[in-house]
Scaffold this motif. Structure first.
Motif, PDB file in Angstrom:
ATOM      1  N   THR A   1      54.224  47.254  39.252  1.00 40.91           N
ATOM      2  CA  THR A   1      54.768  45.966  38.828  1.00 40.91           C
ATOM      3  C   THR A   1      53.729  44.858  39.003  1.00 40.91           C
ATOM      4  O   THR A   1      53.581  43.990  38.138  1.00 40.91           O
ATOM      5  N   GLY A   2      52.988  44.899  40.105  1.00 40.40           N
ATOM      6  CA  GLY A   2      51.916  43.925  40.335  1.00 40.40           C
ATOM      7  C   GLY A   2      50.819  44.031  39.299  1.00 40.40           C
ATOM      8  O   GLY A   2      50.297  43.017  38.810  1.00 40.40           O
ATOM      9  N   ALA A   3      50.474  45.264  38.937  1.00 41.43           N
ATOM     10  CA  ALA A   3      49.458  45.468  37.905  1.00 41.43           C
ATOM     11  C   ALA A   3      49.938  44.926  36.564  1.00 41.43           C
ATOM     12  O   ALA A   3      49.188  44.279  35.837  1.00 41.43           O
ATOM     13  N   LYS A   4      51.207  45.161  36.275  1.00 41.43           N
ATOM     14  CA  LYS A   4      51.765  44.698  34.998  1.00 41.43           C
ATOM     15  C   LYS A   4      51.767  43.176  34.917  1.00 41.43           C
ATOM     16  O   LYS A   4      51.568  42.602  33.850  1.00 41.43           O
ATOM     17  N   ALA A   5      51.970  42.510  36.043  1.00 44.06           N
ATOM     18  CA  ALA A   5      51.929  41.044  36.061  1.00 44.06           C
ATOM     19  C   ALA A   5      50.503  40.533  35.866  1.00 44.06           C
ATOM     20  O   ALA A   5      50.286  39.449  35.340  1.00 44.06           O
ATOM     21  N   THR A   6      49.530  41.323  36.294  1.00 43.94           N
ATOM     22  CA  THR A   6      48.122  40.946  36.186  1.00 43.94           C
ATOM     23  C   THR A   6      47.545  41.251  34.810  1.00 43.94           C
ATOM     24  O   THR A   6      46.780  40.467  34.257  1.00 43.94           O
ATOM     25  N   TYR A   7      47.903  42.409  34.256  1.00 44.43           N
ATOM     26  CA  TYR A   7      47.341  42.894  32.985  1.00 44.43           C
ATOM     27  C   TYR A   7      48.522  43.253  32.088  1.00 44.43           C
ATOM     28  O   TYR A   7      48.912  44.400  31.999  1.00 44.43           O
TER      29      TYR A   7
ATOM     30  N   SER B   1      36.426  35.833  26.582  1.00 44.78           N
ATOM     31  CA  SER B   1      37.766  35.926  27.152  1.00 44.78           C
ATOM     32  C   SER B   1      37.683  36.064  28.671  1.00 44.78           C
ATOM     33  O   SER B   1      37.232  37.062  29.186  1.00 44.78           O
ATOM     34  N   ARG B   2      38.109  35.049  29.352  1.00 43.18           N
ATOM     35  CA  ARG B   2      38.209  35.098  30.808  1.00 43.18           C
ATOM     36  C   ARG B   2      39.679  35.014  31.152  1.00 43.18           C
ATOM     37  O   ARG B   2      40.198  33.989  31.558  1.00 43.18           O
ATOM     38  N   SER B   3      40.364  36.090  30.919  1.00 47.82           N
ATOM     39  CA  SER B   3      41.806  36.143  31.099  1.00 47.82           C
ATOM     40  C   SER B   3      42.188  35.859  32.538  1.00 47.82           C
ATOM     41  O   SER B   3      41.745  36.533  33.448  1.00 47.82           O
ATOM     42  N   PRO B   4      43.015  34.822  32.748  1.00 48.30           N
ATOM     43  CA  PRO B   4      43.437  34.518  34.116  1.00 48.30           C
ATOM     44  C   PRO B   4      44.314  35.617  34.707  1.00 48.30           C
ATOM     45  O   PRO B   4      44.464  35.707  35.904  1.00 48.30           O
ATOM     46  N   GLN B   5      44.888  36.478  33.851  1.00 49.82           N
ATOM     47  CA  GLN B   5      45.735  37.556  34.347  1.00 49.82           C
ATOM     48  C   GLN B   5      44.913  38.668  35.002  1.00 49.82           C
ATOM     49  O   GLN B   5      45.405  39.419  35.807  1.00 49.82           O
ATOM     50  N   LEU B   6      43.684  38.783  34.610  1.00 54.79           N
ATOM     51  CA  LEU B   6      42.848  39.852  35.145  1.00 54.79           C
ATOM     52  C   LEU B   6      42.257  39.409  36.476  1.00 54.79           C
ATOM     53  O   LEU B   6      41.839  38.269  36.631  1.00 54.79           O
ATOM     54  N   MET B   7      42.212  40.302  37.442  1.00 60.11           N
ATOM     55  CA  MET B   7      41.693  39.948  38.758  1.00 60.11           C
ATOM     56  C   MET B   7      40.273  39.406  38.643  1.00 60.11           C
ATOM     57  O   MET B   7      39.479  39.867  37.826  1.00 60.11           O
TER      58      MET B   7
ATOM     59  N   ILE C   1      43.407  48.125  38.907  1.00 61.20           N
ATOM     60  CA  ILE C   1      44.179  46.991  39.406  1.00 61.20           C
ATOM     61  C   ILE C   1      45.069  47.414  40.568  1.00 61.20           C
ATOM     62  O   ILE C   1      45.152  46.723  41.588  1.00 61.20           O
ATOM     63  N   ILE C   2      45.728  48.562  40.439  1.00 60.03           N
ATOM     64  CA  ILE C   2      46.576  49.061  41.518  1.00 60.03           C
ATOM     65  C   ILE C   2      45.745  49.266  42.790  1.00 60.03           C
ATOM     66  O   ILE C   2      46.134  48.826  43.875  1.00 60.03           O
ATOM     67  N   CYS C   3      44.605  49.916  42.641  1.00 55.31           N
ATOM     68  CA  CYS C   3      43.739  50.150  43.804  1.00 55.31           C
ATOM     69  C   CYS C   3      43.228  48.834  44.392  1.00 55.31           C
ATOM     70  O   CYS C   3      43.194  48.661  45.614  1.00 55.31           O
ATOM     71  N   LEU C   4      42.838  47.903  43.534  1.00 51.28           N
ATOM     72  CA  LEU C   4      42.315  46.623  44.017  1.00 51.28           C
ATOM     73  C   LEU C   4      43.379  45.798  44.724  1.00 51.28           C
ATOM     74  O   LEU C   4      43.085  45.119  45.708  1.00 51.28           O
ATOM     75  N   GLN C   5      44.623  45.873  44.262  1.00 49.65           N
ATOM     76  CA  GLN C   5      45.707  45.179  44.962  1.00 49.65           C
ATOM     77  C   GLN C   5      45.804  45.700  46.400  1.00 49.65           C
ATOM     78  O   GLN C   5      45.929  44.918  47.348  1.00 49.65           O
ATOM     79  N   TYR C   6      45.757  47.001  46.526  1.00 48.49           N
ATOM     80  CA  TYR C   6      45.863  47.622  47.848  1.00 48.49           C
ATOM     81  C   TYR C   6      44.651  47.260  48.716  1.00 48.49           C
ATOM     82  O   TYR C   6      44.789  46.838  49.863  1.00 48.49           O
ATOM     83  N   ILE C   7      43.461  47.412  48.148  1.00 46.32           N
ATOM     84  CA  ILE C   7      42.227  47.121  48.889  1.00 46.32           C
ATOM     85  C   ILE C   7      42.192  45.667  49.341  1.00 46.32           C
ATOM     86  O   ILE C   7      41.891  45.370  50.499  1.00 46.32           O
ATOM     87  N   MET C   8      42.503  44.748  48.431  1.00 47.03           N
ATOM     88  CA  MET C   8      42.442  43.327  48.770  1.00 47.03           C
ATOM     89  C   MET C   8      43.485  42.959  49.824  1.00 47.03           C
ATOM     90  O   MET C   8      43.211  42.149  50.716  1.00 47.03           O
ATOM     91  N   ALA C   9      44.657  43.558  49.748  1.00 51.66           N
ATOM     92  CA  ALA C   9      45.679  43.298  50.772  1.00 51.66           C
ATOM     93  C   ALA C   9      45.183  43.766  52.138  1.00 51.66           C
ATOM     94  O   ALA C   9      45.298  43.042  53.135  1.00 51.66           O
ATOM     95  N   ARG C  10      44.590  44.951  52.176  1.00 52.59           N
ATOM     96  CA  ARG C  10      44.086  45.492  53.449  1.00 52.59           C
ATOM     97  C   ARG C  10      42.939  44.643  53.991  1.00 52.59           C
ATOM     98  O   ARG C  10      42.848  44.395  55.190  1.00 52.59           O
ATOM     99  N   LEU C  11      42.054  44.179  53.100  1.00 51.44           N
ATOM    100  CA  LEU C  11      40.931  43.346  53.547  1.00 51.44           C
ATOM    101  C   LEU C  11      41.403  42.020  54.117  1.00 51.44           C
ATOM    102  O   LEU C  11      40.766  41.453  55.006  1.00 51.44           O
TER     103      LEU C  11
END
Length: 159
Positions: free
Chosen positions: A26-32, A62-68, A101-111
């Motif tokens: 769901t988080g990935a879908k909101a981002t991309y 294109s610098r999409s604000p939705q993309l991390m 995106i899914i992996c980056l959400q997890y990694i960034m949360a942990r960091l």
């Protein structure tokens, strides 16, 4: 065949039935989101060098604000390197972008020290679906954007 981002998310949801995993999808879908794809390819002949230049121009503009942050820059660099090295336009598939995106959400949360409902995150990527590209771009993101040391261990000398 044409790739379909909405269908990609549908398959992710079907395969990831646990609530914890669904949050990441769901988080990935909101981002991309469907409609915010990296480039618009409809009607382009990707064997034509002018069309390829047009795709690269789209990606640069294109610098999409939705993309991390930073991810689109890394993908663009990867596309340019593949074009220079192999003289072919190689774009990441939606499944690869969503997986990153899914992996980056997890990694960034942990960091950031944010507690997650899972202790580790494992992504299953089948043969031929681009594990090497996903891992390479995740490693570059962590090293370049997050300024972390990254070790990538492989057992294939060609990679």
């Amino acid at each position: 065949t044409r790739e379909d981002l909405a269908l990609c998310y549908q398959r992710f949801q079907e395969l990831n039935t646990q609530v914890v995993h669904s949050k990441f999808v769901t988080g990935a879908k909101a981002t991309y989101r469907p409609g915010s794809e990296l480039v618009k390819l409809a009607g382009l002949d990707l064997l034509d060098s002018q069309a390829v230049d047009q795709v690269l121009s789209q990606m640069k503009q294109s610098r999409s604000p939705q993309l991390m942050a930073g991810m689109q820059e890394i993908i663009l660099k990867w596309v340019e390197i593949m074009r220079t090295k192999f003289d072919v336009l190689v774009l990441p598939h939606h499944t690869q972008v969503v997986c990153m995106i899914i992996c980056l959400q997890y990694i960034m949360a942990r960091l950031k020290g944010v507690e997650t409902d899972v202790g580790a995150l494992i992504c299953q990527v089948s043969t031929g679906e681009g594990k090497s590209a996903v891992l390479a771009m995740l490693a570059v993101f962590c090293a370049k954007i997050e300024r972390k040391k990254v070790h990538v261990v492989i057992d294939d000398e060609e990679l």
